[in-house]
Design an enzyme around this catalytic site. Structure first.
Site, mmCIF file in Angstrom:
data_model
loop_
_atom_site.group_PDB
_atom_site.id
_atom_site.type_symbol
_atom_site.label_atom_id
_atom_site.label_comp_id
_atom_site.label_asym_id
_atom_site.label_seq_id
_atom_site.Cartn_x
_atom_site.Cartn_y
_atom_site.Cartn_z
ATOM 1 N N GLY A 133 0.828 -1.189 0.000
ATOM 2 C CA GLY A 133 0.000 0.000 0.000
ATOM 3 C C GLY A 133 0.875 1.256 0.000
ATOM 4 O O GLY A 133 2.087 1.183 0.158
ATOM 5 N N THR A 183 8.102 5.996 -2.580
ATOM 6 C CA THR A 183 9.115 6.286 -1.574
ATOM 7 C C THR A 183 10.483 5.912 -2.113
ATOM 8 O O THR A 183 10.606 5.326 -3.196
ATOM 9 C CB THR A 183 8.828 5.566 -0.247
ATOM 10 O OG1 THR A 183 9.622 6.148 0.795
ATOM 11 C CG2 THR A 183 9.132 4.081 -0.343
ATOM 12 N N TYR A 184 11.503 6.253 -1.351
ATOM 13 C CA TYR A 184 12.885 6.007 -1.751
ATOM 14 C C TYR A 184 13.566 5.096 -0.750
ATOM 15 O O TYR A 184 13.335 5.202 0.465
ATOM 16 C CB TYR A 184 13.649 7.339 -1.806
ATOM 17 C CG TYR A 184 15.156 7.191 -1.786
ATOM 18 C CD1 TYR A 184 15.852 6.799 -2.927
ATOM 19 C CD2 TYR A 184 15.886 7.437 -0.615
ATOM 20 C CE1 TYR A 184 17.240 6.636 -2.892
ATOM 21 C CE2 TYR A 184 17.258 7.284 -0.581
ATOM 22 C CZ TYR A 184 17.930 6.882 -1.725
ATOM 23 O OH TYR A 184 19.300 6.718 -1.690
ATOM 24 N N CYS A 208 5.818 9.828 -0.642
ATOM 25 C CA CYS A 208 4.529 9.322 -0.149
ATOM 26 C C CYS A 208 3.347 10.113 -0.692
ATOM 27 O O CYS A 208 2.245 10.056 -0.145
ATOM 28 C CB CYS A 208 4.503 9.296 1.381
ATOM 29 S SG CYS A 208 5.831 8.293 2.094
#
Length: 254
Positions: free
Chosen positions: A92, A96-97, A189
């Site tokens: 979900g 992001t990184y 995000c």
């Protein structure tokens, strides 16, 4: 008390670790379904223990199944210039990184052994990070309506999970000594009005990552009321993922 097996993969690429998580998750699901088919009650020791993986990935951007691809601000050709890749995955959350200096934790837990409540599970993971930050004199917390851990308006830890028959995978990404400039290439995000931070950035010096892992282990035990046992291998690492076992042993000896 339940036992969770901790395996530290050291530095490992994203895709094979994703596959490893999936394989462990499926093992736990299969064992649970087999027990239910036989109409047996769960007893500690009858099935495999839950697993917690620690790892640091090379530069990679991952997009959750509900994420917006437009939140990647670089083209694919540009990503190669910063030694990064982009992968769409099954957790979900948005984009992001992951990268060096970031401790990623992948708890693969059968929540039937704890509580069948995803929101409570995420809040529990957040609590582990919040308490770990307190070890460094940092007051971290939550922002209502947003998943993850924050220091003021800055996110220090992102979270995203996937659950199959109440067995979890994926988890948290805790910024310790990470190069924060890599977050400039995404909308982290999917949140446009917040920034990202790290322990190093807040403290003004590099942090011993092995010490951070020990704090994470301690507070994971405390929050989830489990005993964590470090292991040298897992069934999957003796089979199709044996090449990952080497990096784990190397990491354990450092």
């Amino acid at each position: 008390m339940k036992t969770v097996e901790l395996y530290d993969l050291g530095h490992a690429p994203y895709r094979p670790v994703w596959d490893l998580q999936t394989s462990i998750q499926q093992r736990l699901v299969d064992e649970k379904l087999s027990r239910r088919k036989k109409q047996e009650l769960y007893k500690p020791g009858d099935e495999s223990n839950d697993v917690l993986l620690f790892v640091e990935h090379p530069h990679v951007y991952t997009l959750g199944k509900s994420g917006d691809k437009g939140h990647l601000l670089k083209g694919m050709a540009e990503l190669s210039n910063i030694d990064a890749e982009f992968i769409e995955i099954d957790r979900g959350g948005d984009i992001t990184y992951h990268g060096p200096g970031q401790i990623v934790g992948y708890p693969i837990l059968d929540l039937d052994r704890y509580f069948t409540d995803i929101h409570k599970y995420l809040r529990s993971l957040e609590e582990v990070i919040i308490r770990t930050c307190s070890e460094y004199g940092i007051e971290a917390g939550r922002i209502e309506g947003l998943t993850g851990v924050w220091v003021g308006e800055q996110k220090i830890c992102a979270m995203g999970i996937r659950c199959s028959r109440w067995v979890t995978m994926h988890g948290f990404a805790f910024n310790v000594n990470v190069d924060l400039s890599y977050f400039n290439h995404i909308v982290p995000c999917g949140i446009t009005d917040k920034e990202v931070t790290s322990l190093e950035d807040l403290l003004g010096h590099r942090v011993d990552e092995s010490q951070v892992k020990e704090h994470l282990r301690y507070y994971f035990e405390d929050v989830f009321n489990v005993s964590i046992s470090k292991v040298d291998s897992l069934p999957e690492l003796d089979d199709q993922f044996s090449y990952l076992k080497k990096s784990g042993k190397k990491a354990a000896s450092q």
